[in-house]
Design an enzyme around this catalytic site. Structure first.
Site, mmCIF file in Angstrom:
data_model
loop_
_atom_site.group_PDB
_atom_site.id
_atom_site.type_symbol
_atom_site.label_atom_id
_atom_site.label_comp_id
_atom_site.label_asym_id
_atom_site.label_seq_id
_atom_site.Cartn_x
_atom_site.Cartn_y
_atom_site.Cartn_z
ATOM 1 N N LEU A 1 0.866 -1.173 0.000
ATOM 2 C CA LEU A 1 0.000 0.000 0.000
ATOM 3 C C LEU A 1 0.904 1.223 0.000
ATOM 4 O O LEU A 1 1.891 1.276 0.727
ATOM 5 C CB LEU A 1 -0.895 0.020 1.242
ATOM 6 C CG LEU A 1 -2.130 -0.890 1.250
ATOM 7 C CD1 LEU A 1 -2.818 -0.814 2.608
ATOM 8 C CD2 LEU A 1 -3.096 -0.514 0.141
ATOM 9 N N ASP A 2 0.556 2.222 -0.810
ATOM 10 C CA ASP A 2 1.330 3.461 -0.854
ATOM 11 C C ASP A 2 1.312 4.148 0.509
ATOM 12 O O ASP A 2 0.386 3.930 1.309
ATOM 13 C CB ASP A 2 0.744 4.412 -1.892
ATOM 14 C CG ASP A 2 0.850 3.861 -3.302
ATOM 15 O OD1 ASP A 2 1.788 3.088 -3.563
ATOM 16 O OD2 ASP A 2 -0.011 4.203 -4.133
ATOM 17 N N PRO A 3 2.298 5.013 0.797
ATOM 18 C CA PRO A 3 2.271 5.765 2.058
ATOM 19 C C PRO A 3 0.959 6.530 2.257
ATOM 20 O O PRO A 3 0.479 6.645 3.386
ATOM 21 C CB PRO A 3 3.460 6.728 1.910
ATOM 22 C CG PRO A 3 4.421 5.981 1.025
ATOM 23 C CD PRO A 3 3.551 5.253 0.038
ATOM 24 N N ALA B 1 -1.980 5.602 1.369
ATOM 25 C CA ALA B 1 -3.103 4.696 1.594
ATOM 26 C C ALA B 1 -3.153 4.166 3.018
ATOM 27 O O ALA B 1 -2.137 4.030 3.697
ATOM 28 C CB ALA B 1 -3.036 3.537 0.608
#
Length: 309
Positions: free
Chosen positions: A47-49, A51
């Site tokens: 998951l992206d930072p 998200a």
């Protein structure tokens, strides 16, 4: 003088984490690994930072089955902004283009969303974790290098408009593995004619897991003073990510032969495919690992736990 290393524990299970914003998946993985003093740990899809939401962390023997969760369907809730495109397709990036936002109604947006349901082709972002010659694309992107990416098929099972307050909208997306929500949002923005990027992103589910089962880092920190027993109570079984697979029960004698690499006969086998294997004796059960139905219709071992040998 350096501090002595903390002893590692052979702890097995799945910690279903509600990932906070601002941390990478690897950072939160290392955070969990440190608190559990786990010998081995891995996550099941980045998951992206930006998200938040469902991030299964596999500890010990559960890592043997983590790649099956990578293949699982997922669902997300996202808030997007029309009229701006960023270099990362989300709010963490720099705005590279601004355009006027046309009049958008629920009806007109619904017509656009309909074009993105079902099987679609998607070109992965340069800021994705996909690798080119061993390097993640996001590393190349941060170095100012862009490479050609082939469009890949993904499936959008459902795409629901939850709220619309131009220039913002909120969507819920249920999708197949490999779907990039920020790419989907950017493509929707292009279809509207003004561009768009992700402002917020929350993963609601991954395979059989959803947010109702997840714990936050703050909850883990509250339990830390109570010791490992309290932390370990948060763990789900190593096989929990495969809970929807067929289940086969073996006697102690059949399990003995399976542990030694021999196919065995078992009742309740499906005609083909993989299954979860349990040894059941006197009302007690032990998870052995996963197996498959071979060409002779027998149960053969595929990936067994160390403890089952």
């Amino acid at each position: 003088m350096s501090k002595p290393r903390r002893p590692k524990r052979p702890i097995d299970g799945v910690l279903l984490l509600d990932k906070p914003q601002g941390m990478t998946s690897n950072q939160i993985l290392q955070w969990v690994k440190h608190r559990y003093q786990a010998e081995k740990a891995g996550h099941t899809g980045s998951l992206d930072p930006l998200a938040t939401g469902v991030l299964p962390i596999c500890l010990g023997e559960a890592t043997k089955y983590s790649h099956y969760l990578l293949e699982a369907d997922k669902s997300y809730r996202t808030r997007l902004r029309f009229g701006q495109r960023t270099n990362t397709s989300d709010a963490d990036g720099e705005v590279v283009e601004e355009r006027p936002v046309p009049v958008i109604t629920p009806e007109s947006l619904e017509q656009v969303l309909a074009r993105f349901r079902g099987d679609i082709m998607q070109i992965p972002s340069m800021f994705s974790a996909l690798k080119q010659d061993g390097r993640p694309l996001y590393e190349l992107a941060r170095a100012g290098i862009e490479v050609a990416r082939e469009a890949r098929p993904v499936t959008i099972f459902s795409l629901t408009l939850d709220a619309l307050e131009p220039p913002f909208a909120e969507l819920t997306v249920c999708c197949s593995k490999g779907t990039y929500i920020r790419n989907l949002v950017e493509d929707i923005g292009e279809a509207i004619g003004c561009g768009a990027h992700v402002v917020e992103l929350r993963r609601l589910s991954a395979g059989p897991f959803d947010l109702t089962q997840a714990v936050t880092p703050a909850e883990i920190e509250l339990l830390e003073p109570q010791g490992f027993a309290a932390l370990d109570a948060l763990l789900l079984p190593p096989w929990s990510g495969l809970a929807d697979w067929p289940r086969v029960e073996l006697s102690e004698s059949s399990a003995y032969y399976l542990r030694h690499g021999n196919p065995v006969r078992a009742s309740g086998l499906p005609s083909e495919g993989s299954v979860l294997i349990f040894q059941v004796e006197a009302g007690c059960e032990e998870f052995l690992g996963i197996g498959f139905v071979d060409d002779d219709g027998m149960l053969a071992p595929k990936r067994l736990l160390k403890s089952s040998y």
